[in-house]
Design a protein around this motif. Structure first.
Motif, short mmCIF file in Angstrom:
data_model
loop_
_atom_site.label_atom_id
_atom_site.label_comp_id
_atom_site.label_asym_id
_atom_site.label_seq_id
_atom_site.Cartn_x
_atom_site.Cartn_y
_atom_site.Cartn_z
N PRO A 379 3.34 -11.61 12.05
CA PRO A 379 4.14 -10.65 11.27
C PRO A 379 4.58 -11.17 9.91
O PRO A 379 4.92 -10.38 9.02
CB PRO A 379 5.35 -10.39 12.18
N THR A 380 4.55 -12.50 9.72
CA THR A 380 5.01 -13.05 8.44
C THR A 380 4.01 -12.81 7.32
O THR A 380 4.29 -13.14 6.16
CB THR A 380 5.28 -14.55 8.56
N LEU A 381 2.86 -12.25 7.63
CA LEU A 381 1.85 -12.02 6.60
C LEU A 381 2.30 -10.96 5.59
O LEU A 381 1.79 -10.91 4.47
CB LEU A 381 0.52 -11.58 7.24
N VAL A 382 3.21 -10.08 5.97
CA VAL A 382 3.70 -9.04 5.06
C VAL A 382 5.22 -9.04 5.08
O VAL A 382 5.85 -9.61 5.98
CB VAL A 382 3.18 -7.63 5.45
N ARG A 383 5.80 -8.43 4.12
CA ARG A 383 7.26 -8.36 4.03
C ARG A 383 7.82 -7.63 5.24
O ARG A 383 7.25 -6.64 5.71
CB ARG A 383 7.69 -7.65 2.75
N ALA A 384 8.97 -8.07 5.71
CA ALA A 384 9.57 -7.47 6.91
C ALA A 384 9.88 -6.00 6.71
O ALA A 384 9.72 -5.18 7.63
CB ALA A 384 10.83 -8.24 7.30
N ASP A 385 10.35 -5.63 5.50
CA ASP A 385 10.73 -4.24 5.28
C ASP A 385 9.52 -3.31 5.14
O ASP A 385 9.67 -2.09 5.19
CB ASP A 385 11.62 -4.11 4.04
N GLU A 386 8.32 -3.88 4.98
CA GLU A 386 7.10 -3.07 4.87
C GLU A 386 6.30 -3.07 6.17
O GLU A 386 5.38 -2.26 6.33
CB GLU A 386 6.21 -3.62 3.75
N ARG A 387 6.64 -3.95 7.09
CA ARG A 387 5.78 -4.21 8.24
C ARG A 387 5.54 -2.96 9.08
O ARG A 387 4.39 -2.61 9.40
CB ARG A 387 6.39 -5.32 9.09
N ALA A 388 6.60 -2.26 9.47
CA ALA A 388 6.45 -1.11 10.36
C ALA A 388 5.61 -0.01 9.72
O ALA A 388 4.72 0.56 10.36
CB ALA A 388 7.83 -0.57 10.75
N ALA A 389 5.88 0.28 8.45
CA ALA A 389 5.15 1.36 7.78
C ALA A 389 3.68 1.00 7.61
O ALA A 389 2.79 1.85 7.79
CB ALA A 389 5.78 1.65 6.43
N ARG A 390 3.40 -0.25 7.28
CA ARG A 390 2.00 -0.63 7.08
C ARG A 390 1.24 -0.67 8.40
O ARG A 390 0.08 -0.23 8.48
CB ARG A 390 1.93 -1.97 6.35
N LEU A 391 1.87 -1.15 9.44
CA LEU A 391 1.22 -1.12 10.75
C LEU A 391 0.93 0.31 11.18
O LEU A 391 -0.15 0.61 11.72
CB LEU A 391 2.10 -1.82 11.79
N ALA A 392 1.90 1.20 10.94
CA ALA A 392 1.69 2.61 11.30
C ALA A 392 0.49 3.18 10.55
O ALA A 392 -0.35 3.89 11.12
CB ALA A 392 2.95 3.41 10.99
N SER A 393 0.40 2.86 9.27
CA SER A 393 -0.71 3.37 8.47
C SER A 393 -2.04 2.78 8.89
O SER A 393 -3.04 3.48 9.05
CB SER A 393 -0.45 3.07 6.99
N TYR A 394 -2.08 1.47 9.13
CA TYR A 394 -3.33 0.81 9.50
C TYR A 394 -3.84 1.29 10.87
O TYR A 394 -5.03 1.59 11.03
CB TYR A 394 -3.17 -0.71 9.51
N TRP A 395 -2.93 1.36 11.84
CA TRP A 395 -3.37 1.79 13.17
C TRP A 395 -3.80 3.26 13.16
O TRP A 395 -4.74 3.65 13.86
CB TRP A 395 -2.27 1.57 14.21
N TYR A 396 -3.10 4.06 12.38
CA TYR A 396 -3.48 5.47 12.30
C TYR A 396 -4.87 5.62 11.69
O TYR A 396 -5.71 6.38 12.18
CB TYR A 396 -2.44 6.22 11.47
N ALA A 397 -5.13 4.88 10.60
CA ALA A 397 -6.43 4.94 9.95
C ALA A 397 -7.52 4.30 10.80
O ALA A 397 -8.70 4.59 10.63
CB ALA A 397 -6.38 4.25 8.58
#
Length: 1003
Positions: A379-397
């Motif tokens: 999880p440290t690969l991205v900022r903590a405040d962006e993590r949930a939104a980016r994971l949501a976007s990546y898994w959805y895509a």
């Protein structure tokens, strides 16, 4: 990471844009003078918006300005709200450090929603439905920028606004309107060719067009000469004219396409030039090495910027190979290091879009899966405040519903916690889409406590203390998330995010589902019916009573819970607004008890406030006021602006109903001062309307115009708008502008077509009656009176009933006399109205009029007192008598005229003057037959012209425009007129001019 990388700008020289840059320089100069500036820079893709901004920022830095830039995200993190603002604030935090920390002292928890570096984002208090939380966040952001821009100039730029989330657009709009006295420039760029008819940016642009403070800069395509200069700069020498013609024709003057074509001509891209613009953009990418092309594909799908460490995990390249690939892509001007130095981005979004569009469907899914798996593993690969939104976007895509559903639910919860309800709603719609494709095991693992908070069904094991946290204190952490929980969360997010029609549809779906399930969950059904009631009123489709009644029946006999308390609090609130009565008191008390036992502090306070209002409506005025004051004391030390607004608004209303208008105005103004701009415009409009109502009641017309006008500009929703129109209509009637009064009456009537609130329709009848009387239309007046009598006066409406009955004595005295015995007289003001009506029904008995005068002398109603004094003077003269009687009548006329003139009540002043003139008791100079009335006041011809316009309500600037003089000269004329007429205000001058016929009456 790369060390020193050789890069080559394709256009080393800044071509053209001189006028635009001068305009931006003027904006910067104005900001340096402590005038906040807002700029929108528009143009088609590739037109040079970013290059213009770079040149502007470079110039700004040379003046000592601090600059910060944030870019909106099209792909990769499309659930992340406020992304560009957070990026820009992060730049400011790095540059200003302790200074920024000092500027937000005491508000770190709230502002951490935008800038997590400030600390844990746990705001002091947030209720279940924190409708004003977003506005509060916006206000704090504006105040932070003002403090930082007090001594230095700040330039904050948001790029690619056409991709902005709704929350970012609304924050920018707020900043454009709210920044004051600071050295701050807020600028944004957007693609004008992307803004189709239904694009979400269109309403934003339309709104900013109405703001005179927003500077618009539109970039045009290059001319042929500018294309020639650009080619010369790129090719390091003058191009032949045939090539200029070809490039100009093919690029159509777009600077970015000129660069791409020049690259092909220069030989840096050996592939032949394609006829397709998309292929043209891919020419230089396809000329890269295979590893560099691979990296470009991953970056294209990752978002605006991708971290180096993340690329290292997902590309499958060894570190040295990855560095070589990045060096190649950067050297070819395909990629650039990010501003923070920890990642990479495309030099231009058009190339990124072309590379992304060129991916095969399976390729795109595989890349997004790699992103998501890498972040989950580390999880440290991205900022903590962006993590949930980016994971949501990546898994959805990645088209993996088993992973995507939990991810989008987490992203939705984080958006909710940042008050980004529109983004929460969008994520929840994705969850709705994914629900049926998720496996039973995935659904069984979801927990309501982790993802939703709108519906709180749990029954507490025991009573909870007054400081129990909201929003759902008793929720069992092991309670599974069910589909109806998701529908509840979507409905609330849609309502708060401005998608009320969708919220209405979701409640209908939920209720149908509950019905199909056999009605085994009455509490949940009641909650949805209660929410549906709010939406029916929000959408202006009815009063919501049918929905309220269903919710009340469904919760009858159920055990205590937060949802039960919320439903009953809404029922009590509906009764308070629409029909009052003792049943409302019983319901409110029950709601208070249930809320206390379930630990729902917000619901308890709202129910206690409703209880106080109901008590006052039903005769216990002092008890009701005491209850409201107790709630005010509780919230005084808490950051609860929404509840603070409601407390002060309702207390002001109760005080006004009791005839205590001075206190009501003070209360409304205190509330406005306390909430500042931390609540929605609609909430402020409500308090402003309360203030205006009490000022109008006291005859302070000129003073009332300001809050009433401000309220009309801020209103949202039909019923609130109707309330403002009613007050403006009463103000217009009082000052004699019957045309405006009729317009406001019509607007209010249209907005109230589906309304059943007595606080609206009784004043609507009264306004219609006053207009009919002013127009001398007795049949219409009787129609309005009889309509009001037929509808009746429920508890809590005596403040409206007595004035309309007094007016009714002029059109149908018998009908008024018939209802008097049944009407309550809970206050000294209603008792005074009873004395007035008694005197009016009796005819010309001077003693009854004297009693009415005495009763009103102790009230805060100078115009009503003035009218009674005039009527008493008439009665004295009609009864006959000697000089003493005439002297008393003359004194009464003088007092009445003075009060009417002071208020600007032109019709009342005219009526009093007419009666006094007939009795030859009119004070002041009067013109003889054929004489100019203005002559006795020594007014010049120009002053007569100015007075005529003053009497029509014109401002100095408007007078200057009509008379072709300067505003300063107009101001001098107005001052001279006030001195000659011996009055203090323009309103008094207008009233005196009408009364003494100093200006011609327009017919």
């Amino acid at each position: 990471m790369l060390g020193s990388v050789q890069t080559q700008s394709l256009s080393p020289e800044f071509i053209g844009r001189g006028a635009e840059l001068r305009k931006l320089s003027a904006v910067l100069a104005a900001a340096d003078g402590c005038e906040p500036q807002a700029v929108l820079i528009g143009g088609e893709a590739g037109i040079g918006k970013t290059r213009l901004v770079e040149e502007f920022l470079a110039a700004a830095r040379t003046t000592g300005a601090v600059v910060a830039v944030g870019g909106c995200v099209e792909i990769g993190a499309d659930g992340l709200p406020f992304a560009p603002v957070s990026t820009a604030l992060r730049h400011l935090y790095r540059k200003l450090g302790a200074e920024l920390t000092a500027a937000v002292a005491g508000q770190e928890a709230e502002l951490a929603r935008l800038l997590p570096e400030l600390g844990p984002g746990t705001a002091a208090h947030r209720g279940v439905h924190d409708e004003d939380g977003r506005v509060r966040l916006f206000e704090l952001t504006a105040r932070m920028l003002e403090r930082l821009g007090a001594e230095r100039t700040l330039v904050v730029v948001v790029e690619d606004l056409h991709w902005a989330d709704r929350s970012t657009r609304e924050l920018l709009s707020y900043l454009f309107r709210s920044l004051q006295r600071c050295r701050v420039v807020v600028a944004a760029t957007y693609r004008s060719d992307d803004i189709h008819r239904r694009h979400p940016l269109r309403p934003f642009l339309a709104e900013t067009d109405r703001l005179r403070t927003v500077e618009r800069v539109e970039l045009a395509r290059f001319t042929r000469d500018e294309v020639r200069r650009q080619l010369a700069s790129i090719l390091s020498g003058p191009p032949d004219e045939a090539r200029v013609d070809e490039v100009f024709a093919r690029s159509d003057g777009n600077p970015f396409f000129v660069e791409e074509l020049a690259c092909s001509y220069r030989g840096g891209c050996p592939t032949a030039i394609s006829d397709s613009l998309r292929d043209l953009l891919l020419v230089r990418v396809e000329a890269l090495s295979e590893p560099a092309q691979r990296v470009a594909k991953f970056v294209a799908e990752g978002g605006n910027t991708v971290e180096y460490r993340l690329l290292e995990k997902i590309t499958g390249l060894a570190e040295d190979d990855l560095l070589d690939a990045l060096r190649t892509a950067v050297g070819a001007n395909i990629l650039l290091p990010s501003g923070s130095g920890d990642g990479y981005r495309f030099r231009h979004s058009l190339v990124r879009e072309a590379v992304g569009d060129d991916l095969l469907p399976g390729e795109r899914s595989r890349i997004n899966r790699r992103y998501a798996e890498a972040i989950e593993a580390d999880p440290t690969l991205v900022r903590a405040d962006e993590r949930a939104a980016r994971l949501a976007s990546y898994w959805y895509a990645a088209h993996d519903p088993q992973k995507a559903l939990p991810a989008v639910l987490r992203a939705a919860a984080e958006a909710r916690d940042r008050h980004a309800y529109a983004e929460q709603y969008r994520m929840l719609e994705r969850a709705l889409e994914l629900w049926d494709d998720a496996s039973p095991e995935v659904l069984a693992a979801l927990r309501a406590a982790d993802h939703v908070e709108a519906y709180c069904p749990d029954t507490p094991a025991d009573d909870r203390g007054p400081d129990a946290p909201d929003p759902c204190p008793a929720r069992d952490p092991d309670t599974p998330l069910v589909f109806l929980d998701l529908l509840a969360e979507i409905a609330v997010a849609a309502r708060l995010g401005g998608e009320r029609e969708r919220a209405f549809t979701i409640t209908r779906r939920a209720l149908r589902l509950l019905e199909r399930e056999g009605g085994g969950d009455p509490l949940r059904a009641a909650w949805f019916w209660s929410l549906r009631s709010r939406l029916v009123e929000d959408l202006g489709r009815g009063d919501g009573w049918e929905e309220v009644a269903r919710s009340r029946e469904l919760v009858r006999g159920l055990p205590p819970s937060a949802a039960h308390a919320e439903v009953l609090a809404h029922v009590a609130g509906w009764i308070m607004i629409h029909k009052s009565g003792t049943e409302g008191i019983t319901t409110a008390r029950h709601a208070v008890e249930l809320a206390r036992r379930s630990g729902s502090r917000d619901t308890e306070l709202h129910a206690r406030l409703t209880l106080g209002i109901l008590q006052a409506d039903n005769g216990d005025i002092e008890g009701g006021i005491a209850g409201i004051e107790e709630v005010r004391r509780i919230v005084a030390d808490q950051r609860m602006p929404g509840l603070t607004a409601r407390v002060h608004g309702n207390l002001a209303s109760v005080l006004e109903g009791a005839g205590r208008s001075v206190e009501a105005v003070a209360t409304a103004r205190t509330g406005l001062s306390l909430i500042g701009t931390q609540v929605s415009d609609a909430t402020r409009a409500w308090l402003l309307t309360n203030e205006a109502e009490s000022l109008i009641a006291m005859g302070r017309f000129e003073e009332a115009a300001q809050p009433a006008g401000e309220a009309l500009r801020a209103v949202d929703g039909p019923f609130l708008r109707a309330g403002v129109h009613l007050q403006l209509g009463l103000l217009a009637v009082g000052t004699g502008d019957l045309d405006a009064a009729e317009a406001h009456h019509g607007a209010a009537a249209e907005a109230l077509r589906h309304d059943t609130q007595p606080q609206h329709w009784i004043p609507l009848r009264m306004l219609g009656l006053r207009i009919a009387l002013g127009r001398h239309r007795p049949e219409q007046a009787r129609e309005q009176l009889h309509g009001a009598l037929a509808e009746g006066f429920p508890p809590g409406t005596t403040r409206y009933a007595w004035p309309i009955l007094e007016l009714g004595t002029r059109v149908d005295p018998d009908a008024v006399a018939a209802v008097l015995p049944d009407l309550d007289r809970p206050t000294a003001l209603t008792e005074a109205y009873a004395r007035w009506i008694e005197a009016a029904l009796a005819g010309g008995d001077p003693q009854l009029w004297a009693a009415a005068e005495t009763a009103f002398a102790g009230q805060e109603r100078p115009l009503q007192l003035a009218e009674i004094r005039s009527r008493r003077a008439e009665a004295l003269l009609a009864a006959g008598g000697g000089p003493d009687v005439r002297e008393s009548a003359g004194r009464l006329f003088c007092l009445a005229l003075e009060a009417a003139t002071r208020s600007g009540a032109v019709p009342l002043a005219d009526a009093v003057a007419e009666v006094a003139q007939r009795a030859r008791l009119l004070p002041g100079p009067a013109a003889g037959p054929g004489e100019d009335p203005a002559a006795s006041w020594h007014l010049t011809a120009r002053e007569k012209d100015v007075l005529h316009l003053v009497a029509r309500g014109r401002t100095n600037r408007q007078i200057a425009e009509e008379l072709f003089i300067s505003p300063k000269t107009a101001s001098v004329h107005v001052s001279n007129i006030l001195a000659k007429l011996q009055v203090a205000t323009r309103t008094e001058a207008a009233a005196l001019a009408h009364r003494l016929r100093l200006v011609a009456t327009e017919g």
